[in-house]
Design a protein around this motif. Structure first.
Motif, short mmCIF file in Angstrom:
data_model
loop_
_atom_site.label_atom_id
_atom_site.label_comp_id
_atom_site.label_asym_id
_atom_site.label_seq_id
_atom_site.Cartn_x
_atom_site.Cartn_y
_atom_site.Cartn_z
N ILE A 131 0.85 -1.19 0.00
CA ILE A 131 0.00 0.00 0.00
C ILE A 131 0.88 1.24 0.00
CG2 ILE A 131 -1.77 1.29 1.26
CD1 ILE A 131 -2.45 -1.44 2.66
N ASP A 132 0.60 2.15 -0.92
CA ASP A 132 1.27 3.45 -0.91
C ASP A 132 0.50 4.36 0.02
OD1 ASP A 132 3.54 3.35 -2.76
OD2 ASP A 132 1.99 2.81 -4.23
N MET A 133 1.17 4.82 1.07
CA MET A 133 0.53 5.67 2.07
C MET A 133 1.03 7.09 1.90
SD MET A 133 0.89 3.19 5.32
CE MET A 133 -0.29 1.91 5.60
N VAL A 134 0.10 8.02 1.84
CA VAL A 134 0.44 9.43 1.69
C VAL A 134 -0.07 10.16 2.93
CG1 VAL A 134 0.12 11.51 0.30
CG2 VAL A 134 0.28 9.26 -0.83
N TYR A 135 0.87 10.81 3.62
CA TYR A 135 0.55 11.58 4.82
C TYR A 135 0.61 13.06 4.46
CZ TYR A 135 1.50 7.16 7.14
OH TYR A 135 1.47 5.85 7.51
N ILE A 136 -0.47 13.76 4.76
CA ILE A 136 -0.58 15.17 4.41
C ILE A 136 -0.66 15.97 5.70
CG2 ILE A 136 -1.90 16.89 3.14
CD1 ILE A 136 -3.07 14.48 1.52
N ASN A 137 0.12 17.05 5.75
CA ASN A 137 0.13 17.92 6.92
C ASN A 137 -0.08 19.35 6.45
OD1 ASN A 137 0.79 19.55 9.13
ND2 ASN A 137 2.36 18.13 9.85
N ARG B 12 -8.23 4.88 -0.46
CA ARG B 12 -8.95 4.99 0.81
C ARG B 12 -8.41 6.20 1.56
NH1 ARG B 12 -11.75 0.43 2.32
NH2 ARG B 12 -11.50 -1.31 0.89
N ILE B 13 -9.25 6.72 2.44
CA ILE B 13 -8.88 7.87 3.26
C ILE B 13 -9.06 7.47 4.72
CG2 ILE B 13 -9.52 10.23 3.94
CD1 ILE B 13 -10.36 10.72 1.04
N SER C 100 -13.72 5.02 0.26
CA SER C 100 -13.92 4.50 1.61
C SER C 100 -13.21 5.39 2.62
CB SER C 100 -13.38 3.08 1.72
OG SER C 100 -14.12 2.22 0.90
N LEU C 101 -13.96 5.85 3.62
CA LEU C 101 -13.42 6.66 4.70
C LEU C 101 -13.31 5.79 5.94
CD1 LEU C 101 -15.58 9.90 4.26
CD2 LEU C 101 -13.40 9.35 3.18
N HIS C 102 -12.16 5.83 6.59
CA HIS C 102 -11.91 4.99 7.77
C HIS C 102 -11.47 5.85 8.95
CE1 HIS C 102 -12.24 1.29 5.41
NE2 HIS C 102 -11.67 2.00 4.45
N ALA C 103 -11.83 5.38 10.14
CA ALA C 103 -11.53 6.11 11.36
C ALA C 103 -10.03 6.20 11.63
CB ALA C 103 -12.23 5.47 12.55
N ASP C 104 -9.30 5.13 11.31
CA ASP C 104 -7.86 5.15 11.57
C ASP C 104 -7.12 4.31 10.53
OD1 ASP C 104 -7.86 2.37 12.44
OD2 ASP C 104 -8.59 3.07 14.37
N GLU C 105 -5.81 4.41 10.59
CA GLU C 105 -4.97 3.76 9.59
C GLU C 105 -5.07 2.24 9.66
OE1 GLU C 105 -1.11 5.58 8.37
OE2 GLU C 105 -0.32 3.78 9.38
N ALA C 106 -5.08 1.67 10.86
CA ALA C 106 -5.14 0.21 11.01
C ALA C 106 -6.41 -0.35 10.37
CB ALA C 106 -5.08 -0.17 12.48
N GLU C 107 -7.53 0.33 10.57
CA GLU C 107 -8.80 -0.10 9.99
C GLU C 107 -8.73 -0.04 8.47
OE1 GLU C 107 -12.86 2.25 9.47
OE2 GLU C 107 -12.57 1.61 11.57
N ALA C 108 -8.17 1.03 7.93
CA ALA C 108 -8.07 1.20 6.48
C ALA C 108 -7.17 0.15 5.85
CB ALA C 108 -7.57 2.60 6.15
N VAL C 109 -6.02 -0.11 6.47
CA VAL C 109 -5.09 -1.12 5.94
C VAL C 109 -5.75 -2.49 5.94
CG1 VAL C 109 -2.92 -2.34 6.42
CG2 VAL C 109 -2.99 0.16 6.50
N ALA C 110 -6.45 -2.82 7.02
CA ALA C 110 -7.12 -4.12 7.11
C ALA C 110 -8.21 -4.28 6.08
CB ALA C 110 -7.68 -4.31 8.52
N ALA C 111 -8.80 -3.17 5.62
CA ALA C 111 -9.91 -3.23 4.68
C ALA C 111 -9.46 -3.47 3.23
CB ALA C 111 -10.73 -1.95 4.75
N PHE C 112 -8.18 -3.26 2.92
CA PHE C 112 -7.71 -3.56 1.57
C PHE C 112 -7.75 -5.05 1.35
CE2 PHE C 112 -5.61 0.66 1.66
CZ PHE C 112 -5.96 1.11 0.39
#
Length: 111
Positions: free
Chosen positions: A11-17, A76-77, A98-110
Motif C-alpha cells: 500500500i502506498d501511504m500518503v501523509y498530508i500535513n 482509501r482515506i 472508503s473513509l476509515h476512522a484510523d490507519e489500522a482499519e483502512a489497511v485491514a480493509a484492503f
C-alpha cells in the motif's frame, strides 16, 4: 503543506500535513498521480494532520481516485479530523471513496 510517502504491505501511504487549498493541493495530486502512473493500485491518504480541504483539494483527491479506479485500484482515506470528514461527507466523497476512522482499519480493509 508537507507530504510524506511510505510503502507498507503493498500500500502506498500518503501523509498530508497542513491545508489542502488551491495553492497547495496540486502537490498532493501530482504525488498521487505519479504513484498511480508507476503502478500503485492500493493507496491510502492519511488526513490526520489536514486542517482544511478546499474545493481544489477535493478535486485533486477525486482525480486521483478516478485514475486509480480506472487501473483496477483503490484509494482509501483515513484519520480525517471531524471538520474535514464533514467536508468529505457533504461533498459526497464517502460514496466514492472508503473513509476509515484510523490507519489500522483502512489497511485491514484492503483486499
Amino acid at each position: 503543506m508537507e507530504l510524506e510517502r511510505k510503502h507498507f504491505a503493498g500500500i502506498d501511504m500518503v501523509y498530508i500535513n497542513g491545508r489542502m487549498v488551491s495553492t497547495t493541493s496540486w502537490q498532493v495530486g501530482e504525488l498521487m498521480n505519479d504513484l498511480i502512473e508507476n503502478g500503485s493500485t492500493k493507496m491510502l491518504l492519511n488526513l490526520q494532520d489536514v486542517e482544511y480541504v478546499s474545493s481544489a483539494g477535493l478535486r485533486s483527491i477525486l482525480v486521483a481516485a478516478k485514475l486509480i479506479q480506472s487501473n483496477d485500484g483503490e484509494l482509501r482515506i483515513c484519520s480525517a479530523r471531524e471538520d474535514v470528514a464533514k467536508i468529505l461527507e457533504m461533498s459526497g466523497f464517502d460514496s466514492l471513496i472508503s473513509l476509515h476512522a484510523d490507519e489500522a482499519e483502512a489497511v485491514a480493509a484492503f483486499d
